[in-house]
Design a protein around this motif. Structure first.
Motif, PDB file in Angstrom:
ATOM      1  N   GLN A  41       0.824  -1.210   0.000  1.00 31.11           N
ATOM      2  CA  GLN A  41       0.000   0.000   0.000  1.00 31.11           C
ATOM      3  C   GLN A  41       0.854   1.254   0.000  1.00 31.11           C
ATOM      4  OE1 GLN A  41      -3.746  -0.192   2.245  1.00 31.11           O
ATOM      5  NE2 GLN A  41      -3.165   1.711   3.203  1.00 31.11           N
ATOM      6  N   GLY A  42       0.379   2.266  -0.676  1.00 33.74           N
ATOM      7  CA  GLY A  42       1.110   3.519  -0.689  1.00 33.74           C
ATOM      8  C   GLY A  42       0.258   4.644  -1.247  1.00 33.74           C
ATOM      9  N   THR A  43       0.788   5.855  -1.185  1.00 37.10           N
ATOM     10  CA  THR A  43       0.096   7.021  -1.712  1.00 37.10           C
ATOM     11  C   THR A  43       0.917   7.596  -2.862  1.00 37.10           C
ATOM     12  OG1 THR A  43      -0.678   7.498   0.520  1.00 37.10           O
ATOM     13  CG2 THR A  43      -0.939   9.243  -1.111  1.00 37.10           C
ATOM     14  N   LEU A  44       0.226   7.892  -3.939  1.00 36.49           N
ATOM     15  CA  LEU A  44       0.881   8.450  -5.106  1.00 36.49           C
ATOM     16  C   LEU A  44       0.557   9.937  -5.165  1.00 36.49           C
ATOM     17  CD1 LEU A  44       2.571   6.978  -7.210  1.00 36.49           C
ATOM     18  CD2 LEU A  44       0.522   6.762  -8.609  1.00 36.49           C
ATOM     19  N   PHE A  45       1.588  10.762  -5.350  1.00 38.11           N
ATOM     20  CA  PHE A  45       1.376  12.203  -5.424  1.00 38.11           C
ATOM     21  C   PHE A  45       1.537  12.688  -6.857  1.00 38.11           C
ATOM     22  CE2 PHE A  45       2.291  11.478  -0.992  1.00 38.11           C
ATOM     23  CZ  PHE A  45       1.389  12.297  -0.349  1.00 38.11           C
ATOM     24  N   CYS A  46       0.871  13.797  -7.136  1.00 37.83           N
ATOM     25  CA  CYS A  46       0.935  14.384  -8.462  1.00 37.83           C
ATOM     26  C   CYS A  46       2.101  15.365  -8.486  1.00 37.83           C
ATOM     27  CB  CYS A  46      -0.382  15.098  -8.767  1.00 37.83           C
ATOM     28  SG  CYS A  46      -0.429  15.781 -10.423  1.00 37.83           S
ATOM     29  N   SER A  47       3.315  14.806  -8.595  1.00 38.70           N
ATOM     30  CA  SER A  47       4.514  15.633  -8.624  1.00 38.70           C
ATOM     31  C   SER A  47       5.494  15.001  -9.607  1.00 38.70           C
ATOM     32  CB  SER A  47       5.142  15.705  -7.227  1.00 38.70           C
ATOM     33  OG  SER A  47       5.555  14.426  -6.813  1.00 38.70           O
ATOM     34  N   VAL A  48       6.595  15.693  -9.895  1.00 41.01           N
ATOM     35  CA  VAL A  48       7.557  15.194 -10.884  1.00 41.01           C
ATOM     36  C   VAL A  48       8.046  13.778 -10.594  1.00 41.01           C
ATOM     37  CG1 VAL A  48       8.468  17.284 -11.935  1.00 41.01           C
ATOM     38  CG2 VAL A  48       9.258  16.615  -9.667  1.00 41.01           C
ATOM     39  N   ASP A  49       8.132  13.402  -9.300  1.00 39.74           N
ATOM     40  CA  ASP A  49       8.628  12.063  -8.976  1.00 39.74           C
ATOM     41  C   ASP A  49       7.593  11.188  -8.260  1.00 39.74           C
ATOM     42  OD1 ASP A  49       8.568  13.267  -6.542  1.00 39.74           O
ATOM     43  OD2 ASP A  49      10.696  13.010  -6.086  1.00 39.74           O
ATOM     44  N   GLY A  50       6.349  11.659  -8.155  1.00 39.79           N
ATOM     45  CA  GLY A  50       5.303  10.856  -7.520  1.00 39.79           C
ATOM     46  C   GLY A  50       5.333  10.882  -6.005  1.00 39.79           C
ATOM     47  N   ASN A  51       6.297  11.607  -5.457  1.00 41.00           N
ATOM     48  CA  ASN A  51       6.402  11.684  -3.998  1.00 41.00           C
ATOM     49  C   ASN A  51       5.890  13.034  -3.499  1.00 41.00           C
ATOM     50  OD1 ASN A  51       7.822   9.123  -3.638  1.00 41.00           O
ATOM     51  ND2 ASN A  51       9.456  10.150  -4.771  1.00 41.00           N
ATOM     52  N   MET A  52       5.760  13.140  -2.194  1.00 38.81           N
ATOM     53  CA  MET A  52       5.342  14.388  -1.581  1.00 38.81           C
ATOM     54  C   MET A  52       6.414  15.439  -1.867  1.00 38.81           C
ATOM     55  SD  MET A  52       4.271  14.876   2.363  1.00 38.81           S
ATOM     56  CE  MET A  52       3.050  13.597   2.527  1.00 38.81           C
ATOM     57  N   SER A  78      -2.466  -5.594  -9.999  1.00 38.69           N
ATOM     58  CA  SER A  78      -2.555  -4.154 -10.204  1.00 38.69           C
ATOM     59  C   SER A  78      -3.638  -3.549  -9.328  1.00 38.69           C
ATOM     60  CB  SER A  78      -2.819  -3.840 -11.670  1.00 38.69           C
ATOM     61  OG  SER A  78      -4.087  -4.305 -12.041  1.00 38.69           O
ATOM     62  N   SER A  79      -3.601  -2.223  -9.236  1.00 44.55           N
ATOM     63  CA  SER A  79      -4.559  -1.500  -8.410  1.00 44.55           C
ATOM     64  C   SER A  79      -4.667  -0.093  -8.973  1.00 44.55           C
ATOM     65  CB  SER A  79      -4.045  -1.461  -6.963  1.00 44.55           C
ATOM     66  OG  SER A  79      -4.772  -0.547  -6.174  1.00 44.55           O
ATOM     67  N   THR A  80      -5.776   0.570  -8.708  1.00 40.64           N
ATOM     68  CA  THR A  80      -5.938   1.952  -9.160  1.00 40.64           C
ATOM     69  C   THR A  80      -6.035   2.846  -7.935  1.00 40.64           C
ATOM     70  OG1 THR A  80      -7.121   1.149 -11.108  1.00 40.64           O
ATOM     71  CG2 THR A  80      -7.383   3.465 -10.578  1.00 40.64           C
ATOM     72  N   THR A  81      -5.340   3.970  -7.968  1.00 40.17           N
ATOM     73  CA  THR A  81      -5.376   4.863  -6.800  1.00 40.17           C
ATOM     74  C   THR A  81      -6.775   5.464  -6.657  1.00 40.17           C
ATOM     75  OG1 THR A  81      -4.580   6.733  -8.135  1.00 40.17           O
ATOM     76  CG2 THR A  81      -2.927   5.482  -6.924  1.00 40.17           C
ATOM     77  N   ASN A  82      -7.198   5.640  -5.436  1.00 40.14           N
ATOM     78  CA  ASN A  82      -8.522   6.223  -5.204  1.00 40.14           C
ATOM     79  C   ASN A  82      -8.407   7.746  -5.102  1.00 40.14           C
ATOM     80  OD1 ASN A  82      -7.643   6.823  -2.612  1.00 40.14           O
ATOM     81  ND2 ASN A  82      -8.989   5.368  -1.569  1.00 40.14           N
ATOM     82  N   GLY A  83      -9.476   8.380  -4.686  1.00 41.17           N
ATOM     83  CA  GLY A  83      -9.519   9.840  -4.613  1.00 41.17           C
ATOM     84  C   GLY A  83      -8.463  10.435  -3.696  1.00 41.17           C
ATOM     85  N   SER A  84      -7.937   9.616  -2.783  1.00 42.91           N
ATOM     86  CA  SER A  84      -6.885  10.086  -1.875  1.00 42.91           C
ATOM     87  C   SER A  84      -5.505   9.719  -2.386  1.00 42.91           C
ATOM     88  CB  SER A  84      -7.080   9.487  -0.477  1.00 42.91           C
ATOM     89  OG  SER A  84      -8.405   9.618  -0.035  1.00 42.91           O
ATOM     90  N   GLY A  85      -5.426   9.178  -3.617  1.00 42.55           N
ATOM     91  CA  GLY A  85      -4.133   8.791  -4.188  1.00 42.55           C
ATOM     92  C   GLY A  85      -3.606   7.484  -3.638  1.00 42.55           C
ATOM     93  N   ILE A  86      -4.453   6.755  -2.890  1.00 42.62           N
ATOM     94  CA  ILE A  86      -3.997   5.522  -2.232  1.00 42.62           C
ATOM     95  C   ILE A  86      -4.291   4.295  -3.093  1.00 42.62           C
ATOM     96  CG2 ILE A  86      -4.366   3.999  -0.234  1.00 42.62           C
ATOM     97  CD1 ILE A  86      -4.928   6.549   1.404  1.00 42.62           C
ATOM     98  N   PHE A  87      -3.283   3.446  -3.245  1.00 43.92           N
ATOM     99  CA  PHE A  87      -3.475   2.161  -3.922  1.00 43.92           C
ATOM    100  C   PHE A  87      -3.164   1.058  -2.932  1.00 43.92           C
ATOM    101  CE2 PHE A  87       0.903   0.877  -4.190  1.00 43.92           C
ATOM    102  CZ  PHE A  87       1.579   2.081  -4.149  1.00 43.92           C
ATOM    103  N   SER A  88      -3.774  -0.095  -3.164  1.00 43.54           N
ATOM    104  CA  SER A  88      -3.597  -1.213  -2.262  1.00 43.54           C
ATOM    105  C   SER A  88      -3.649  -2.511  -3.055  1.00 43.54           C
ATOM    106  CB  SER A  88      -4.708  -1.162  -1.206  1.00 43.54           C
ATOM    107  OG  SER A  88      -4.420  -2.013  -0.149  1.00 43.54           O
ATOM    108  N   ILE A  89      -2.601  -3.314  -2.947  1.00 46.40           N
ATOM    109  CA  ILE A  89      -2.549  -4.591  -3.654  1.00 46.40           C
ATOM    110  C   ILE A  89      -2.448  -5.695  -2.610  1.00 46.40           C
ATOM    111  CG2 ILE A  89      -1.160  -6.037  -5.201  1.00 46.40           C
ATOM    112  CD1 ILE A  89      -0.270  -3.449  -6.624  1.00 46.40           C
ATOM    113  N   ILE A 146       3.832  -4.040   3.147  1.00 49.84           N
ATOM    114  CA  ILE A 146       4.920  -3.639   2.252  1.00 49.84           C
ATOM    115  C   ILE A 146       4.561  -2.277   1.666  1.00 49.84           C
ATOM    116  CG2 ILE A 146       6.071  -4.188   0.068  1.00 49.84           C
ATOM    117  CD1 ILE A 146       5.750  -7.120   0.740  1.00 49.84           C
ATOM    118  N   ILE A 147       5.552  -1.392   1.601  1.00 53.55           N
ATOM    119  CA  ILE A 147       5.324  -0.061   1.026  1.00 53.55           C
ATOM    120  C   ILE A 147       6.358   0.212  -0.071  1.00 53.55           C
ATOM    121  CG2 ILE A 147       4.310   0.887   3.161  1.00 53.55           C
ATOM    122  CD1 ILE A 147       7.079   2.312   3.571  1.00 53.55           C
ATOM    123  N   PRO A 148       6.084   1.201  -0.930  1.00 51.55           N
ATOM    124  CA  PRO A 148       7.104   1.558  -1.924  1.00 51.55           C
ATOM    125  C   PRO A 148       8.298   2.204  -1.219  1.00 51.55           C
ATOM    126  CG  PRO A 148       5.086   2.889  -2.209  1.00 51.55           C
ATOM    127  CD  PRO A 148       4.833   1.951  -1.085  1.00 51.55           C
TER     128      PRO A 148
END
Ligand SMILES: *[C@@H]1O[C@H](CO)[C@@H](O)[C@H](O)[C@H]1NC(C)=O
Ligand SMILES: *[C@@H]1O[C@H](CO)[C@@H](O)[C@H](O)[C@H]1NC(C)=O
Ligand SMILES: *[C@@H]1O[C@H](CO)[C@@H](O)[C@H](O)[C@H]1NC(C)=O
Ligand SMILES: *[C@@H]1O[C@H](CO)[C@@H](O)[C@H](O)[C@H]1NC(C)=O
Length: 156
Positions: A41-52, A78-89, A146-148
């Motif tokens: 599980q992790g959170t994907l951000f809308c930035s150049v590298d996907g991180n905060m 695979s998984s799709t991030t939700n409205g909070s940018g969170i994906f979970s596999i 497990i996290i990225p």
């Protein structure tokens, strides 16, 4: 005769008392394995590298992004991030060996960053390796978390 029987019963009870915790522990281990689950599980951000980014928690998240778990170049889940940018596999631990998963697999974001911010690249994508952070017990379920390790941008 009665005395002998009594002694025998006492020995039997003592032996059972000694053996019981062991059997219970073994049984617990077995059930634990059957009731295990691996969660990436992790959170994907809308930035150049996907991180905060520099703006911390104000960094916008990356919703509706397809995140693939790839092992040796093959997509296994695979998984799709939700409205909070969170994906979970979620994975079955009986099908994935933890060391192999951590060593051979990575996360690949297939949705271009330009989908969440038009100023970001429309080709290439985000990748991250995996890292074990421990396990949590949810009822009888032993969840291995497990996290990225951290996303990075790779040109196509
Ligand atoms: C950080 O926040 C400021 C003010 O809201 C904004 O102008 C800037 O673009 C943001 N930077 C990033 C990298 O999002
Ligand atoms: C996204 O998923 C997380 C974890 O399941 C949950 O806590 C959060 O509320 C979800 N966000 C939205 C907008 O659904
Ligand atoms: C979009 O990305 C650009 C380039 O990284 C950044 O400067 C800008 O702040 C981002 N816009 C939003 C709304 O996050
Ligand atoms: C849960 O599983 C992990 C990894 O297999 C193990 O190290 C841990 O001891 C287990 N926790 C419990 C409470 O069974």
């Amino acid at each position: 005769m009665a005395m002998k029987t009594l002694v025998f019963v006492c020995v039997l009870v003592a032996a059972m008392a000694l053996a019981a915790p062991m059997a219970e522990a073994q049984l617990g281990g077995l059930i634990g394995n059957l009731l295990g689950l691996i969660r990436i599980q992790g959170t994907l951000f809308c930035s150049v590298d996907g991180n905060m980014g520099v703006n911390g928690t104000a960094t916008p998240v990356f919703p509706n992004a397809l995140v693939q778990l790839q092992c040796g170049g093959t997509v296994v889940s695979s998984s799709t991030t939700n409205g909070s940018g969170i994906f979970s596999i979620l994975l079955d631990p009986l099908q994935f060996l933890l060391p192999a998963l951590l060593n051979n697999c990575n996360l690949a974001v297939k949705t271009p960053l330009s989908n969440c911010n038009a100023s970001l690249p429309s080709v290439g994508g985000l990748f991250s390796s995996l890292q074990l952070v421990g396990s949590t017990l949810i009822g009888l379920l032993n969840v291995t978390n497990i996290i990225p390790t951290g996303f990075g941008f790779l040109r196509a």
